[in-house]
Design a protein around this motif. Structure first.
Motif, PDB file in Angstrom:
ATOM      1  N   GLN A 174      -9.189 -22.650  -3.150  1.00 22.98           N
ATOM      2  CA  GLN A 174     -10.529 -23.065  -2.342  1.00 22.98           C
ATOM      3  C   GLN A 174     -11.359 -22.066  -3.231  1.00 22.98           C
TER       4      GLN A 174
ATOM      5  N   ALA B 159      -9.184 -20.671  -6.833  1.00 20.55           N
ATOM      6  CA  ALA B 159      -8.738 -21.381  -8.170  1.00 20.55           C
ATOM      7  C   ALA B 159      -9.823 -21.349  -9.196  1.00 20.55           C
ATOM      8  N   GLY B 160     -11.089 -21.600  -8.997  1.00 16.02           N
ATOM      9  CA  GLY B 160     -11.792 -21.713  -9.538  1.00 16.02           C
ATOM     10  C   GLY B 160     -12.228 -21.630 -10.744  1.00 16.02           C
TER      11      GLY B 160
ATOM     12  N   TYR C  21      -9.754 -20.371 -13.139  1.00 14.43           N
ATOM     13  CA  TYR C  21      -8.451 -21.240 -13.369  1.00 14.43           C
ATOM     14  C   TYR C  21      -8.421 -21.986 -13.346  1.00 14.43           C
ATOM     15  N   ARG C  22      -9.706 -23.381 -13.569  1.00 12.14           N
ATOM     16  CA  ARG C  22      -9.764 -24.831 -12.872  1.00 12.14           C
ATOM     17  C   ARG C  22      -8.966 -25.109 -14.217  1.00 12.14           C
ATOM     18  N   ARG C  23      -9.039 -24.861 -15.452  1.00 10.21           N
ATOM     19  CA  ARG C  23      -8.854 -25.738 -16.783  1.00 10.21           C
ATOM     20  C   ARG C  23      -7.095 -25.628 -16.334  1.00 10.21           C
TER      21      ARG C  23
ATOM     22  N   PHE D 222      -5.174 -25.603 -14.343  1.00 14.20           N
ATOM     23  CA  PHE D 222      -4.723 -25.992 -13.319  1.00 14.20           C
ATOM     24  C   PHE D 222      -4.863 -27.562 -13.522  1.00 14.20           C
TER      25      PHE D 222
END
Length: 664
Positions: free
Chosen positions: A6, A9-10, A12-14, A16
């Motif tokens: 949480q 990861a923001g 690298y959201r694309r 994921f």
């Protein structure tokens, strides 16, 4: 693990999203493959239709190539996400470690922090990479294979419903026993890191004392202890594959038996039976891979908990909300004081911040879990430009006392003031720019002499660097180096002698014009002549206003040498965390028995002069006892048990010739 995800990861959201999406497309083609093979068998192989077989073969090749393309895209997304997040976690972890106070660093320990920032972050990176690549694939493939198989024939689907729970039970039993071992393994890796660090950093001492075999045995014991845990996990994990493949092969046999009967009666085709077997194999293999993912995520979860422990640790020393102190205002009217200021004197009263460079009022500090204070109600007042000497036996609390000044630790009781302001109200960066500390152990980093000297002031010109080197008595040997200021420095400065390293660290502390410089036994490797010249040079700085804001340099010298502190304006004598004497050299000789003992253990009786007084002379004579035959009369005033009574103070007599040359 979820907290780290949480938090980091923001960005690298694309990745994921794209990674798992492409993996789902790959799985879709994997699920279609058994059906295409079934058609190939039923429509091509059974009827001996070669063109049909070739057509379905080309279709399988195209599906494989498309699936490979999606796999490569997913692999790249997984690499970008895992390496990016791992780098961010490691950077934030390093930043958090540098924010921690000495109290938290003592609690975690250096080897444990190194393991967390390397091995633990690597475990988290691996889990992220496998999560993108495999977490969607295998569960979706298992469920999809099971659904496709049931759509072919519900009767054979009963074999799925029996085989899958059996394998699940095996995995649950094995993993429930493995999880505790994974946590133990990380702790035992900390132990190995500790022993490795001690063995490598202390290699010279180990060889000097011929302790190589002992250290090898320590490392061997720690390594075997960790290996035994890993072997125990391996033994438990080794049960998984045999049992899984046993159940899977038994299930395939059951499918072939039941499917063969249905083929004979015309309820199923040969291709459908082969598709059913393929789906059965995919399902059970998916469960195996899911179990492996559970192992990886279990390890990562243990590692993530250790990483979060550091990230969530709030430093006990914080400057949040502290406004910058106006040093220029404090400097107004500050001049070197003509004589020492003692607690409660007119010039150094509680409210006279304009004169006080350093003040401790009832300062106490205790380490976590300690039964007694390491510093107990210390009261000190020092004016700008003056020198404070701190002396005492080993373990008396000298280094802990001076660690309170730059706020490496926070007092548990009382207060510490610098330039009339409580250190807890200073911004840490500004306070440590004002207060410069030279630690006991000279610490240099790889680079050059210039890069090491510029720690406090990155833009310091060469003339200031040479001025600091001159004051630290290091300019002579630096000028002799072929590259001068640009001479290389190896890790920990091991390409220089102990005395050279100490002089370089002292010079580094003087760059940037601090208002207070603390020398924590930092001249122990220097000869008496160089030590005396160093103290004279620093004392000369105290008579000028070249420090921060034009404040005369105030010096704190911590030492076990009487020669290093005897000329200080104020000398504090410490014993078991308490200040048992405070004053000038002459005052302490007359009034402080502990200081008398220290002097008697290091200086000749005649060197002490008449200032010791008749009472002190009589005490020294009584302590020495009757003269022994052949004893040196000049040493008759020494106490027989002075080394014991000083709690480890240096009881070896100094070289008289060197001392005379260095002190006079």
């Amino acid at each position: 693990m979820l907290k780290l995800f949480q938090r980091f990861a923001g960005a690298y959201r694309r990745y994921f999203i794209i990674g798992p999406a492409t993996k789902l497309l790959e799985v879709f083609f994997d699920l279609l493959t058994p059906l295409v093979i079934a058609r190939m068998i039923d429509e091509g192989v059974t009827s001996r239709d070669l063109p049909e077989v070739i057509r379905y073969g080309i279709l399988l090749l195209v599906m494989a190539l498309v699936g490979l393309g999606f796999t490569l895209i997913c692999q790249k997304m997984a690499a970008l996400a895992s390496q990016g997040m791992g780098t961010d976690i490691r950077r934030e972890l390093y930043r958090s470690i540098n924010r921690l106070s000495h109290a938290e660093l003592d609690r975690f320990g250096t080897p444990s922090l190194i393991t967390r920032i390397t091995n633990d972050v690597n475990q988290v990176q691996l889990a992220i990479a496998l999560g993108v690549r495999q977490l969607i694939r295998w569960p979706f493939l298992a469920v999809g294979s099971m659904v496709a198989a049931l759509l072919i024939d519900l009767k054979l689907g009963v074999i799925f419903l029996v085989s899958t729970p059996l394998i699940g039970v095996v995995f649950w039993v094995v993993m429930a026993r493995c999880v505790p071992y994974f946590r133990q393994m990380q702790q035992k890796l900390d132990r190995i890191a500790l022993i490795t660090r001690e063995g490598l950093s202390g290699a010279r001492v180990i060889r000097a004392f011929v302790r190589e075999e002992h250290e090898r045995e320590r490392f061997r014991a720690a390594a075997y202890d960790q290996a035994e845990t890993a072997i125990a996990v391996g033994r438990l994990s080794s049960v998984l594959n045999p049992v899984t493949f046993l159940v899977m092969n038994l299930g395939v046999c059951a499918i072939l038996w039941a499917g063969g009967i249905q083929v004979n009666v015309g309820e199923l085709t040969q291709g459908e039976v082969m598709a059913f077997v393929n789906y059965m194999t995919q399902t059970l293999l998916s469960i195996v891979y899911v179990a492996n993912l559970v192992v990886v995520f279990t390890k990562a979860s243990a590692s993530a908990a250790r990483v979060n422990e550091v990230l969530e640790c709030e430093p006990s020393v914080s400057d949040e909300g502290n406004a910058p102190v106006d040093v220029a205002r404090l400097a107004q009217g500050m001049r070197p004081a003509p004589r020492p200021l003692l607690q409660g004197s007119a010039e150094g009263g509680q409210g006279d911040a304009a004169v006080c460079a350093l003040r401790m009022t009832g300062a106490c500090f205790a380490f976590e879990g300690a039964a007694a204070n390491a510093v107990d109600h210390a009261d000190i007042v020092l004016a700008p430009g003056q020198t404070l000497g701190v002396i005492g036996g080993t373990g008396s609390g000298k280094s802990t006392l001076i660690s309170l000044i730059p706020r490496l630790y926070d007092v548990t009781e009382g207060a510490v003031e610098v330039l009339g302001t409580d250190v807890r109200l200073w911004p840490l960066r500004q306070l440590r720019q004002i207060v410069s500390l030279v630690p006991q152990k000279a610490s240099l980093v790889s680079g050059t002499i210039r890069s090491n000297l510029c720690w406090r002031d990155a833009e310091a010109p060469d003339d200031k660097l040479w001025r600091a080197l001159e004051c630290a008595q290091a300019a002579e040997f630096v000028r002799k180096l072929p590259q001068g200021l640009d001479s290389p420095v190896e890790a920990r400065g091991k390409n220089y002698s102990g005395g050279q390293r100490q002089r370089l660290t002292i010079a580094r502390a003087l760059v940037g014009s601090p208002a207070v410089v603390i020398l924590d036994d930092s001249a122990s490797a220097l000869d008496f002549k160089t030590d005396a010249a160093l103290r004279r040079a620093i004392r000369g700085l105290g008579q000028t206003s070249d420090a921060a804001g034009g404040i005369p340099l105030t010096t704190v010298i911590v030492s076990q040498r009487v020669s290093s502190v005897r000329d200080a304006d104020v000398i504090c004598v410490m014993r078991r965390g308490k200040i048992v004497g405070q004053g000038t050299h002459e005052e302490l000789l007359a009034e402080c028995p502990i200081y008398q003992e220290i002097c008697l253990s290091q200086l000749k009786r005649e060197e002490l002069g008449a200032s010791m007084g008749a009472k002190a002379g009589a005490q020294a004579k009584d302590a020495a006892g009757p003269e022994r035959p052949g004893a040196d009369p000049s040493r008759s005033g020494r106490s027989e048990d002075v080394a014991v009574r000083l709690d480890g103070a240096d009881a070896c007599a100094m070289s008289r010739e060197d001392e005379k040359g260095g002190l006079r």
